[in-house]
Design a protein around this motif. Structure first.
Motif, PDB file in Angstrom:
ATOM      1  N   TYR A  33      -5.916 -17.441  31.576  1.00  0.00           N
ATOM      2  CA  TYR A  33      -5.381 -16.363  30.743  1.00  0.00           C
ATOM      3  C   TYR A  33      -6.415 -16.007  29.695  1.00  0.00           C
ATOM      4  O   TYR A  33      -7.166 -16.867  29.237  1.00  0.00           O
ATOM      5  CB  TYR A  33      -4.079 -16.809  30.067  1.00  0.00           C
ATOM      6  N   LYS A  34      -6.427 -14.724  29.308  1.00  0.00           N
ATOM      7  CA  LYS A  34      -7.376 -14.254  28.303  1.00  0.00           C
ATOM      8  C   LYS A  34      -6.647 -13.810  27.047  1.00  0.00           C
ATOM      9  O   LYS A  34      -5.589 -13.189  27.130  1.00  0.00           O
ATOM     10  CB  LYS A  34      -8.196 -13.085  28.843  1.00  0.00           C
ATOM     11  N   PHE A  35      -7.240 -14.131  25.908  1.00  0.00           N
ATOM     12  CA  PHE A  35      -6.750 -13.704  24.604  1.00  0.00           C
ATOM     13  C   PHE A  35      -7.947 -13.238  23.790  1.00  0.00           C
ATOM     14  O   PHE A  35      -9.054 -13.751  23.954  1.00  0.00           O
ATOM     15  CB  PHE A  35      -6.095 -14.868  23.848  1.00  0.00           C
ATOM     16  N   LEU A  36      -7.720 -12.305  22.883  1.00  0.00           N
ATOM     17  CA  LEU A  36      -8.753 -11.971  21.911  1.00  0.00           C
ATOM     18  C   LEU A  36      -8.698 -13.042  20.832  1.00  0.00           C
ATOM     19  O   LEU A  36      -7.621 -13.441  20.392  1.00  0.00           O
ATOM     20  CB  LEU A  36      -8.526 -10.585  21.314  1.00  0.00           C
ATOM     21  N   CYS A  37      -9.853 -13.515  20.419  1.00  0.00           N
ATOM     22  CA  CYS A  37      -9.926 -14.644  19.495  1.00  0.00           C
ATOM     23  C   CYS A  37     -10.836 -14.303  18.323  1.00  0.00           C
ATOM     24  O   CYS A  37     -11.988 -13.916  18.517  1.00  0.00           O
ATOM     25  CB  CYS A  37     -10.459 -15.865  20.242  1.00  0.00           C
ATOM     26  N   ASN A  38     -10.313 -14.449  17.105  1.00  0.00           N
ATOM     27  CA  ASN A  38     -11.073 -14.217  15.880  1.00  0.00           C
ATOM     28  C   ASN A  38     -11.523 -15.521  15.224  1.00  0.00           C
ATOM     29  O   ASN A  38     -11.967 -15.513  14.090  1.00  0.00           O
ATOM     30  CB  ASN A  38     -10.218 -13.432  14.883  1.00  0.00           C
ATOM     31  N   TYR A  39     -11.380 -16.628  15.910  1.00  0.00           N
ATOM     32  CA  TYR A  39     -11.721 -17.941  15.357  1.00  0.00           C
ATOM     33  C   TYR A  39     -13.073 -18.381  15.917  1.00  0.00           C
ATOM     34  O   TYR A  39     -13.182 -18.696  17.097  1.00  0.00           O
ATOM     35  CB  TYR A  39     -10.660 -18.977  15.735  1.00  0.00           C
ATOM     36  N   ASP A  40     -14.081 -18.427  15.063  1.00  0.00           N
ATOM     37  CA  ASP A  40     -15.400 -18.811  15.552  1.00  0.00           C
ATOM     38  C   ASP A  40     -15.581 -20.326  15.652  1.00  0.00           C
ATOM     39  O   ASP A  40     -16.569 -20.798  16.195  1.00  0.00           O
ATOM     40  CB  ASP A  40     -16.508 -18.188  14.702  1.00  0.00           C
ATOM     41  N   LEU A  41     -14.623 -21.124  15.175  1.00  0.00           N
ATOM     42  CA  LEU A  41     -14.747 -22.575  15.239  1.00  0.00           C
ATOM     43  C   LEU A  41     -14.244 -23.164  16.561  1.00  0.00           C
ATOM     44  O   LEU A  41     -14.416 -24.352  16.802  1.00  0.00           O
ATOM     45  CB  LEU A  41     -14.018 -23.240  14.058  1.00  0.00           C
ATOM     46  N   VAL A  42     -13.685 -22.343  17.433  1.00  0.00           N
ATOM     47  CA  VAL A  42     -13.173 -22.817  18.727  1.00  0.00           C
ATOM     48  C   VAL A  42     -14.340 -22.976  19.698  1.00  0.00           C
ATOM     49  O   VAL A  42     -15.199 -22.106  19.809  1.00  0.00           O
ATOM     50  CB  VAL A  42     -12.135 -21.824  19.303  1.00  0.00           C
ATOM     51  N   LYS A  43     -14.344 -24.128  20.394  1.00  0.00           N
ATOM     52  CA  LYS A  43     -15.402 -24.417  21.365  1.00  0.00           C
ATOM     53  C   LYS A  43     -14.795 -24.637  22.749  1.00  0.00           C
ATOM     54  O   LYS A  43     -13.610 -24.922  22.877  1.00  0.00           O
ATOM     55  CB  LYS A  43     -16.171 -25.662  20.935  1.00  0.00           C
ATOM     56  N   GLN A  44     -15.644 -24.526  23.746  1.00  0.00           N
ATOM     57  CA  GLN A  44     -15.195 -24.755  25.115  1.00  0.00           C
ATOM     58  C   GLN A  44     -14.656 -26.179  25.248  1.00  0.00           C
ATOM     59  O   GLN A  44     -15.207 -27.121  24.689  1.00  0.00           O
ATOM     60  CB  GLN A  44     -16.343 -24.532  26.091  1.00  0.00           C
ATOM     61  N   TYR A  45     -13.560 -26.325  25.961  1.00  0.00           N
ATOM     62  CA  TYR A  45     -12.831 -27.562  26.243  1.00  0.00           C
ATOM     63  C   TYR A  45     -12.008 -28.070  25.071  1.00  0.00           C
ATOM     64  O   TYR A  45     -11.427 -29.152  25.147  1.00  0.00           O
ATOM     65  CB  TYR A  45     -13.753 -28.671  26.786  1.00  0.00           C
ATOM     66  N   ASP A  46     -11.900 -27.300  23.978  1.00  0.00           N
ATOM     67  CA  ASP A  46     -10.985 -27.656  22.894  1.00  0.00           C
ATOM     68  C   ASP A  46      -9.548 -27.473  23.365  1.00  0.00           C
ATOM     69  O   ASP A  46      -9.251 -26.579  24.169  1.00  0.00           O
ATOM     70  CB  ASP A  46     -11.194 -26.744  21.670  1.00  0.00           C
ATOM     71  N   MET A  47      -8.669 -28.296  22.833  1.00  0.00           N
ATOM     72  CA  MET A  47      -7.232 -28.118  23.029  1.00  0.00           C
ATOM     73  C   MET A  47      -6.731 -27.345  21.817  1.00  0.00           C
ATOM     74  O   MET A  47      -6.971 -27.764  20.681  1.00  0.00           O
ATOM     75  CB  MET A  47      -6.517 -29.465  23.131  1.00  0.00           C
ATOM     76  N   ILE A  48      -6.091 -26.202  22.060  1.00  0.00           N
ATOM     77  CA  ILE A  48      -5.632 -25.369  20.957  1.00  0.00           C
ATOM     78  C   ILE A  48      -4.131 -25.145  21.055  1.00  0.00           C
ATOM     79  O   ILE A  48      -3.544 -25.265  22.133  1.00  0.00           O
ATOM     80  CB  ILE A  48      -6.381 -24.011  20.917  1.00  0.00           C
ATOM     81  N   GLU A  49      -3.541 -24.841  19.901  1.00  0.00           N
ATOM     82  CA  GLU A  49      -2.104 -24.577  19.854  1.00  0.00           C
ATOM     83  C   GLU A  49      -1.850 -23.253  19.149  1.00  0.00           C
ATOM     84  O   GLU A  49      -2.431 -22.975  18.108  1.00  0.00           O
ATOM     85  CB  GLU A  49      -1.373 -25.699  19.108  1.00  0.00           C
ATOM     86  N   ASP A  50      -0.988 -22.459  19.748  1.00  0.00           N
ATOM     87  CA  ASP A  50      -0.475 -21.222  19.182  1.00  0.00           C
ATOM     88  C   ASP A  50       1.033 -21.424  19.166  1.00  0.00           C
ATOM     89  O   ASP A  50       1.628 -21.711  20.213  1.00  0.00           O
ATOM     90  CB  ASP A  50      -0.870 -20.042  20.076  1.00  0.00           C
ATOM     91  N   GLN A  56       0.379 -26.632  25.114  1.00  0.00           N
ATOM     92  CA  GLN A  56      -0.913 -26.327  24.500  1.00  0.00           C
ATOM     93  C   GLN A  56      -1.797 -25.591  25.507  1.00  0.00           C
ATOM     94  O   GLN A  56      -1.445 -25.427  26.668  1.00  0.00           O
ATOM     95  CB  GLN A  56      -1.616 -27.619  24.101  1.00  0.00           C
ATOM     96  N   MET A  57      -2.964 -25.192  25.034  1.00  0.00           N
ATOM     97  CA  MET A  57      -3.938 -24.532  25.894  1.00  0.00           C
ATOM     98  C   MET A  57      -5.269 -25.253  25.783  1.00  0.00           C
ATOM     99  O   MET A  57      -5.598 -25.792  24.733  1.00  0.00           O
ATOM    100  CB  MET A  57      -4.120 -23.073  25.468  1.00  0.00           C
ATOM    101  N   MET A  58      -6.004 -25.228  26.868  1.00  0.00           N
ATOM    102  CA  MET A  58      -7.359 -25.767  26.872  1.00  0.00           C
ATOM    103  C   MET A  58      -8.307 -24.584  27.046  1.00  0.00           C
ATOM    104  O   MET A  58      -8.128 -23.772  27.961  1.00  0.00           O
ATOM    105  CB  MET A  58      -7.534 -26.759  28.020  1.00  0.00           C
ATOM    106  N   VAL A  59      -9.282 -24.484  26.161  1.00  0.00           N
ATOM    107  CA  VAL A  59     -10.265 -23.404  26.235  1.00  0.00           C
ATOM    108  C   VAL A  59     -11.242 -23.733  27.358  1.00  0.00           C
ATOM    109  O   VAL A  59     -11.878 -24.779  27.352  1.00  0.00           O
ATOM    110  CB  VAL A  59     -11.019 -23.241  24.899  1.00  0.00           C
ATOM    111  N   VAL A  60     -11.339 -22.838  28.346  1.00  0.00           N
ATOM    112  CA  VAL A  60     -12.223 -23.096  29.485  1.00  0.00           C
ATOM    113  C   VAL A  60     -13.413 -22.140  29.532  1.00  0.00           C
ATOM    114  O   VAL A  60     -14.297 -22.301  30.366  1.00  0.00           O
ATOM    115  CB  VAL A  60     -11.448 -23.062  30.820  1.00  0.00           C
ATOM    116  N   GLY A  61     -13.430 -21.147  28.646  1.00  0.00           N
ATOM    117  CA  GLY A  61     -14.569 -20.239  28.638  1.00  0.00           C
ATOM    118  C   GLY A  61     -14.417 -19.136  27.615  1.00  0.00           C
ATOM    119  O   GLY A  61     -13.373 -19.002  26.966  1.00  0.00           O
ATOM    120  N   PHE A  62     -15.475 -18.339  27.503  1.00  0.00           N
ATOM    121  CA  PHE A  62     -15.500 -17.207  26.579  1.00  0.00           C
ATOM    122  C   PHE A  62     -16.135 -16.020  27.276  1.00  0.00           C
ATOM    123  O   PHE A  62     -16.908 -16.174  28.216  1.00  0.00           O
ATOM    124  CB  PHE A  62     -16.323 -17.529  25.322  1.00  0.00           C
ATOM    125  N   ASP A  63     -15.797 -14.857  26.786  1.00  0.00           N
ATOM    126  CA  ASP A  63     -16.388 -13.606  27.250  1.00  0.00           C
ATOM    127  C   ASP A  63     -16.711 -12.827  25.977  1.00  0.00           C
ATOM    128  O   ASP A  63     -15.868 -12.763  25.077  1.00  0.00           O
ATOM    129  CB  ASP A  63     -15.365 -12.871  28.110  1.00  0.00           C
TER     130      ASP A  63
END
Length: 128
Positions: A33-50, A56-63
């Motif tokens: 799934y894709k989301f627009l992200c304004n958080y520059d502290l997020v890195k690939q493979y971080d576990m994040i919560e909204d 939870q979600m695991m960050v697997v990439g960026f565009d």
């Protein structure tokens, strides 16, 4: 210290929904799934919560794309409250993960586009 958010920090974040870190070899088995992200502290493979989503979600990439509409889908801004289980301070200027004026300007443009699509009818179609 709370960071000031800059308008050019936005990017598209690609995540999978999971309640645990997934080995890299298993990531292709998950729907992304894709989301627009304004958080520059997020890195690939971080576990994040909204708070709006479970689990939870695991960050697997960026565009690097910042377009709200991508491949016919309208992306939502992600509102991150925890990274790897730790609460984070919201950057100054963000409201629920969004930069208010940017969000509203994009929505106005999309509304104008939608409106122009709905009012284009021929005289024959209007008579029916």
């Amino acid at each position: 210290m709370v960071k000031q958010i800059k308008k050019d920090n936005m990017r598209t974040t690609i995540v999978i929904f999971t309640d645990h870190k997934v080995p890299v070899s298993e990531i292709p088995n998950y729907k992304k799934y894709k989301f627009l992200c304004n958080y520059d502290l997020v890195k690939q493979y971080d576990m994040i919560e909204d708070p709006r989503y479970c689990p939870q979600m695991m960050v697997v990439g960026f565009d690097p794309s910042t377009k709200r509409r991508q491949k016919g889908l309208v992306l939502k801004d992600i509102y991150i409250t925890r990274i790897n289980g730790k609460c984070i301070n919201q950057p100054i200027g963000l409201i629920n993960g969004s930069i208010p004026e940017t969000y509203h300007n994009l929505n106005k443009r999309e509304a104008i586009t939608e409106e122009s699509r709905t009012i284009k009818v021929t005289l024959e179609q209007a008579r029916e």
